[in-house]
Design an enzyme around this catalytic site. Structure first.
Site, PDB file in Angstrom:
ATOM      1  N   CYS A 272     -32.398  -7.264   2.837  1.00  0.00           N
ATOM      2  CA  CYS A 272     -32.349  -7.768   4.472  1.00  0.00           C
ATOM      3  C   CYS A 272     -34.336  -6.764   5.520  1.00  0.00           C
ATOM      4  CB  CYS A 272     -31.598  -7.087   5.848  1.00  0.00           C
ATOM      5  SG  CYS A 272     -31.116  -6.192   6.287  1.00  0.00           S
TER       6      CYS A 272
ATOM      7  N   HIS B 136     -29.103  -7.349   9.388  1.00  0.00           N
ATOM      8  CA  HIS B 136     -27.965  -6.518   7.952  1.00  0.00           C
ATOM      9  C   HIS B 136     -26.700  -7.824   8.077  1.00  0.00           C
ATOM     10  CE1 HIS B 136     -26.436  -4.413   4.715  1.00  0.00           C
ATOM     11  NE2 HIS B 136     -26.228  -3.154   6.041  1.00  0.00           N
TER      12      HIS B 136
ATOM     13  N   ASP C 148     -15.128 -25.140  16.136  1.00  0.00           N
ATOM     14  CA  ASP C 148     -13.806 -25.035  16.988  1.00  0.00           C
ATOM     15  C   ASP C 148     -12.848 -26.289  17.889  1.00  0.00           C
ATOM     16  OD1 ASP C 148     -11.320 -22.906  16.967  1.00  0.00           O
ATOM     17  OD2 ASP C 148     -10.981 -25.181  16.387  1.00  0.00           O
TER      18      ASP C 148
ATOM     19  N   CYS D 175     -32.925  -3.609   6.076  1.00  0.00           N
ATOM     20  CA  CYS D 175     -33.099  -2.628   4.829  1.00  0.00           C
ATOM     21  C   CYS D 175     -34.146  -2.265   4.650  1.00  0.00           C
ATOM     22  CB  CYS D 175     -32.229  -2.846   4.205  1.00  0.00           C
ATOM     23  SG  CYS D 175     -30.568  -2.623   4.681  1.00  0.00           S
TER      24      CYS D 175
ATOM     25  N   ASP E 191     -14.473 -18.061   8.832  1.00  0.00           N
ATOM     26  CA  ASP E 191     -15.418 -17.259   9.670  1.00  0.00           C
ATOM     27  C   ASP E 191     -14.618 -16.266  10.470  1.00  0.00           C
ATOM     28  OD1 ASP E 191     -13.268 -19.344  11.536  1.00  0.00           O
ATOM     29  OD2 ASP E 191     -14.309 -17.842  13.377  1.00  0.00           O
TER      30      ASP E 191
ATOM     31  N   CYS F 130     -30.285  -3.843  -0.751  1.00  0.00           N
ATOM     32  CA  CYS F 130     -29.670  -5.078   0.367  1.00  0.00           C
ATOM     33  C   CYS F 130     -31.496  -5.622   0.896  1.00  0.00           C
ATOM     34  CB  CYS F 130     -29.472  -4.379   2.159  1.00  0.00           C
ATOM     35  SG  CYS F 130     -29.570  -6.423   3.118  1.00  0.00           S
TER      36      CYS F 130
END
Ligand code: PK2
Ligand code: ZN
Length: 374
Positions: A308, A337, A93, A311, A268, A306
């Site tokens: 990840c 996560h 940005d 998890c 974002d 999930c």
């Protein structure tokens, strides 16, 4: 490999569309959620973690990196990609928004915005030419113009005056970065507050200047959901369909769904990373506030669907313990996560659009992310 800036549209479903944007550091599938890195890092994660959760593009922060360690130093050390070890696309940005939200004592003038550093109080000027030079030094793949994000509730007179200046700044940014410069793209930012005619004027002016992509700014600044959706629905179709459309600072799952339904390609938000730090976790069964006592003895994973590491390896009881004990690992596992959830949600959204069943997907997600709660 296509030239940077190539944007190829794929199948659509209503106003929702899929696409692929080519950058100098690789292709980005759209719609896409972009994790936010603040000081050259997505807090608590390594670049390998980002690749593991299939992040395709991340945000760097012009304002912070300019103040510390300095964009010139980053350039001397090979640019932001090499500095932070991330070889994928980076969007930065312009820093204008951070100036308004972080630093005190700022003044807006034709030349640019002067402000005091939140770190040591030193005075600085962000002019259109300066923020382009900073982003060129960082080597970001997608740069944003310097703009004024008009505060929520600004009256028409102020908004009109600000829009005229923001458009002049956008033109100066384009002149400072005529395009094709080392494959770095430049996006314009539509302003105009909550006045539909001013939004239309802003879009038309930016189109006439010509940018590689177009962002909707000035939203998610404290307005109600319906006010944001009203402008979103009205302004998105004004942006060229054959260029990427970026809704800045958005957002929660239901806002991503609303944005995609309106034809937005890029998003974002600090939500997944910031909420990870306060124990609010996103799952496909809804939000989980891991610090709640009900999880104290819960030996089940946060989200069994999930993939990840958090998890697959730990129980809710352990995640709660880490949070309550203020252990650093809590931050890391919760961030891993939440960003995995956003990444999977966007992949499912892209597939739903390709399959022509986006409305059903949206309804399914909204059932667990109702529009009334924050
Ligand atoms: C949260 N809501 C919101 N954000 C806006 C942002 C910032 C988008 N996120 C940038 C990251 C923030 C964390 C550090 C890295 C950069 C906006 N930015 C600009 N330039 N103009 C807006 O109108 C503009 C409007 C915004 N509204
Ligand atoms: Zn998980």
């Amino acid at each position: 490999m296509n030239v940077p800036g190539t944007f190829t549209l794929g199948p659509g479903d209503g106003n929702a569309r899929t696409g692929c944007l080519t950058t100098a550091h690789g292709d980005v599938e759209t719609p896409i959620f972009m994790p936010v890195g603040t000081q050259g890092t997505v807090k608590s994660l390594c670049p390998t973690d980002l690749h593991d959760l299939k992040a395709q593009i991340i945000l760097g922060n012009t304002y912070h990196l300019y103040l510390r360690p300095g964009d010139e130093l980053v350039a001397k050390l090979g640019g932001l990609h090499r500095f932070m070890g991330w070889d994928g696309p980076i969007l930065t940005d312009s820093g204008g928004f951070q100036v308004f939200s972080l630093s005190g004592l700022r003044q807006i003038a034709e030349e640019g915005v002067t402000f005091s550093s939140h770190i040591d109080g030193s005075r600085h000027l962000f002019s259109p030419e300066k923020v382009i030079a900073i982003q060129q030094n960082l080597g970001s793949d997608i740069m944003m113009v310097l703009d004024e994000c008009v505060p929520y509730g600004a009256d028409r007179a102020y908004t009109e005056k600000s829009l005229a200046l923001t458009t002049r700044w956008a033109r100066r940014c384009r002149q400072a970065h005529p395009g094709g410069h080392r494959g770095q793209l430049l996006f314009g930012i539509v302003q105009g507050g909550f006045f539909k005619d001013l939004r239309a004027e802003s879009a038309a002016q930016l189109l006439e200047i010509g940018f590689d992509g177009y962002a909707l700014g000035g939203l998610s600044v404290g307005e109600s959901r319906e006010e944001m959706y009203d402008i979103l629905g009205d302004a998105t179709p004004l942006l060229p369909a054959d260029r990427p459309r970026y809704l800045m600072g958005v957002g929660a799952p239901r806002d991503l769904l609303a944005g995609m339904a309106a034809g937005i390609d890029m998003f974002d938000c600090v939500l997944p990373t910031r909420n990870a730090r306060n124990g609010t976790l996103f799952t496909f069964q809804g939000k989980v506030n891991i610090k709640r006592a009900e999880y104290r003895e819960d030996d089940t994973p946060l989200d069994p669907t999930c993939p990840c590491y958090a998890c697959q390896t730990f129980s809710k009881a352990y995640l709660r313990h880490l949070y309550v004990a203020r252990e650093l690992l809590s931050y890391r596992l919760n961030t891993l996560h939440n960003l995995t959830f956003f990444s999977i949600m966007m992949e499912r959204a892209r597939q739903a659009i390709r399959d022509g069943r986006f409305a059903a997907f949206r309804a399914e997600m909204e059932a667990v992310y109702p529009t009334d709660e924050e």
